[in-house]
Design an enzyme around this catalytic site. Sequence first.
Site, PDB file in Angstrom:
ATOM      1  N   LYS A 180      26.829 -27.995  15.235  1.00  0.00           N
ATOM      2  CA  LYS A 180      25.900 -27.430  14.250  1.00  0.00           C
ATOM      3  C   LYS A 180      24.678 -28.326  14.223  1.00  0.00           C
ATOM      4  CE  LYS A 180      27.925 -24.972  11.003  1.00  0.00           C
ATOM      5  NZ  LYS A 180      28.521 -24.432   9.810  1.00  0.00           N
ATOM      6  N   GLU A 228      23.724 -18.457  14.235  1.00  0.00           N
ATOM      7  CA  GLU A 228      22.919 -19.253  13.332  1.00  0.00           C
ATOM      8  C   GLU A 228      23.379 -19.000  11.911  1.00  0.00           C
ATOM      9  OE1 GLU A 228      18.770 -18.605  13.731  1.00  0.00           O
ATOM     10  OE2 GLU A 228      18.249 -20.128  12.236  1.00  0.00           O
ATOM     11  N   VAL A 282      21.328 -23.688  13.768  1.00  0.00           N
ATOM     12  CA  VAL A 282      21.940 -23.045  14.935  1.00  0.00           C
ATOM     13  C   VAL A 282      23.250 -23.757  15.281  1.00  0.00           C
ATOM     14  CG1 VAL A 282      21.596 -22.628  17.416  1.00  0.00           C
ATOM     15  CG2 VAL A 282      19.710 -22.324  15.814  1.00  0.00           C
ATOM     16  N   ASP A 340      31.194 -23.109  -1.163  1.00  0.00           N
ATOM     17  CA  ASP A 340      30.593 -21.963  -0.465  1.00  0.00           C
ATOM     18  C   ASP A 340      31.676 -21.200   0.297  1.00  0.00           C
ATOM     19  OD1 ASP A 340      28.479 -20.329   0.173  1.00  0.00           O
ATOM     20  OD2 ASP A 340      27.903 -21.469   1.948  1.00  0.00           O
TER      21      ASP A 340
HETATM   22  N1  LIG Z   1      33.690 -24.419  14.591  1.00  0.00           N
HETATM   23  C1  LIG Z   1      33.208 -23.301  15.105  1.00  0.00           C
HETATM   24  N2  LIG Z   1      33.733 -22.764  16.209  1.00  0.00           N
HETATM   25  C2  LIG Z   1      33.242 -21.633  16.749  1.00  0.00           C
HETATM   26  N3  LIG Z   1      32.212 -20.940  16.248  1.00  0.00           N
HETATM   27  C3  LIG Z   1      31.641 -21.419  15.145  1.00  0.00           C
HETATM   28  C4  LIG Z   1      32.097 -22.623  14.506  1.00  0.00           C
HETATM   29  N4  LIG Z   1      31.336 -22.860  13.418  1.00  0.00           N
HETATM   30  C5  LIG Z   1      30.435 -21.848  13.372  1.00  0.00           C
HETATM   31  N5  LIG Z   1      30.617 -20.984  14.397  1.00  0.00           N
HETATM   32  C6  LIG Z   1      29.863 -19.785  14.664  1.00  0.00           C
HETATM   33  O1  LIG Z   1      28.479 -20.101  14.612  1.00  0.00           O
HETATM   34  C7  LIG Z   1      27.769 -19.101  13.902  1.00  0.00           C
HETATM   35  C8  LIG Z   1      26.995 -19.745  12.763  1.00  0.00           C
HETATM   36  O2  LIG Z   1      27.933 -20.352  11.899  1.00  0.00           O
HETATM   37  P1  LIG Z   1      27.549 -21.006  10.535  1.00  0.00           P
HETATM   38  O3  LIG Z   1      28.801 -21.567   9.959  1.00  0.00           O
HETATM   39  O4  LIG Z   1      26.403 -21.932  10.712  1.00  0.00           O
HETATM   40  O5  LIG Z   1      27.013 -19.822   9.686  1.00  0.00           O
HETATM   41  P2  LIG Z   1      27.774 -18.570   9.127  1.00  0.00           P
HETATM   42  O6  LIG Z   1      29.155 -18.995   8.692  1.00  0.00           O
HETATM   43  O7  LIG Z   1      27.689 -17.444  10.123  1.00  0.00           O
HETATM   44  O8  LIG Z   1      26.882 -18.195   7.900  1.00  0.00           O
HETATM   45  P3  LIG Z   1      26.629 -19.082   6.614  1.00  0.00           P
HETATM   46  O9  LIG Z   1      25.750 -20.192   6.992  1.00  0.00           O
HETATM   47  O10 LIG Z   1      25.997 -18.112   5.709  1.00  0.00           O
HETATM   48  O11 LIG Z   1      27.974 -19.566   6.143  1.00  0.00           O
HETATM   49  C9  LIG Z   1      28.790 -18.078  13.468  1.00  0.00           C
HETATM   50  O12 LIG Z   1      28.784 -17.006  14.377  1.00  0.00           O
HETATM   51  C10 LIG Z   1      30.111 -18.791  13.553  1.00  0.00           C
HETATM   52  O13 LIG Z   1      31.162 -17.911  13.898  1.00  0.00           O
END
Ligand SMILES: Nc1ncnc2c1ncn2[C@@H]1O[C@H](COP(=O)(O)OP(=O)(O)OP(=O)(O)O)[C@@H](O)[C@H]1O
Length: 439
Positions: A62, A41, A46, A155
């Site tokens: 996402k 998340e 999520v 970001d």
């Molecule tokens: N394209 C993707 N492929 C695989 N896993 C992903 C992908 N995008 C996000 N994730 C995984 O999903 C989770 C949430 O990702 P998200 O990008 O929403 O937040 P974050 O990068 O962990 O934090 P923030 O929102 O603070 O940037 C993380 O564990 C991330 O590694």
Amino acid sequence: MMMPLKPADPTFPPSAAATEEDLGNSKRVADRYLKREALGEGTYGVVFKAIDTKTGQTVAIKKIRLGAQKEGINFTALREIKLLKELKDSNIIELIDAFPHKGNLHLVFEFMESDLEAVIRDRNIVLSPADIKSFLQMTLKGLAFCHKKWVLHRDMKPNNLLIAADGQLKLGDFGLARIFGSPDRRFTHQVFARWYRAPELLFGAKHYGPGVDVWAAGCIFAELLLRRPFLQGTSDIDQLGKIFAALGTPTPAQWPDMVYLPDYVEYQHVPAPPLRSLFPNASDDALDLLLKMLTYDPKTRISAQQALEHRYFTSIPAPTKPALLPRPAPKGESLSHRPPDLNVQKGPIVLSPPRKSRRVTLQREDMEGNVYDANKADDHVKEVRYTGGSTCPSESMPMSVDLAAAFGSKPFPRPTLNSADRSHLKRKLDLDPEFGYTP
Ligand SMILES: Nc1ncnc2c1ncn2[C@@H]1O[C@H](COP(=O)(O)OP(=O)(O)OP(=O)(O)O)[C@@H](O)[C@H]1O
């Protein structure tokens, strides 16, 4: 918050002909996607793994809640999402699809194995100068591509730099800050993002440009060299203090527009220590580029494209080929969370009065870890000391701990759409075959 990805699943990727039965009890999302486990998340909601039954490709979806909240996205969001869909480059995560489903907006991205944060944190990985060059080059290529199209990231941080199975680094979450609003930095989820914020943002600039991403990329470059975050501020003031302690307080000659920024605060002048003393193992070319990326005045800061043309990238060693870059251990085992050592450099001392006329003195830590005042504070001014240590977890905290839970912070509100936006968006998305969703 970084959550570990599951170790590689042997059933993935399935063939394009994979059926629902092949995939067990996966739930279908919008007919096209078979939902698998949650990946984690983040700020916007999520993220879960899924299979695109149209292509057989593994994807990451996402899910952004479209609640009836006041702080919704506006109508331009749709156009922006469409724009992101067209942003195709080997160093940008592809936004494959976007659709509303059960009151949520779903953004479908290509699935990525890992991210740069996991690489930096994995203590089993040795990063050679050629590896660092390769990671930085891919980061800058992604940035230069988007900046050419007038899209800012806003970001940038290591966990937004995702790594594909073939070793390619790709920028994730591009443009989301603009569409869904800048993440609220008060919340624990976002506390780390401050470390990559450009000084103009910290001084409250309302108008800013691609330089904010270049600054963040500079901080990430420094982090690759140090294997720990470079400037770990615990508040915006502390962040500026950390920056000034490392790079010297900017003078009006260096950055003429600084004094006009809305949240400008006068800091007591301290000279920059030799950059070499902070990065003893970096090459001269690496330091020269780093300094250009961390230039105070955004007008004179190097651009992503100029950075790619810097001699650092043509001098030896050549950047490692992506396929040969070191990979982190499966995420469940790696040190994918931020290290708890938030107190590497001590914070600044803020001198009253607290508003615009306040002045700030800096504390520095020398290479041996001794803390000293970079400038002696005026005796007659009351000191308020900001230290990272008081609110930060100790060094002994387990790497997998959820900092939000550790600090007792409440779950933060997600950026949401209001109902008018929602129906407009749904109508628009449903009707627009180009946008990739047909009900
Ligand atoms: N394209 C993707 N492929 C695989 N896993 C992903 C992908 N995008 C996000 N994730 C995984 O999903 C989770 C949430 O990702 P998200 O990008 O929403 O937040 P974050 O990068 O962990 O934090 P923030 O929102 O603070 O940037 C993380 O564990 C991330 O590694």
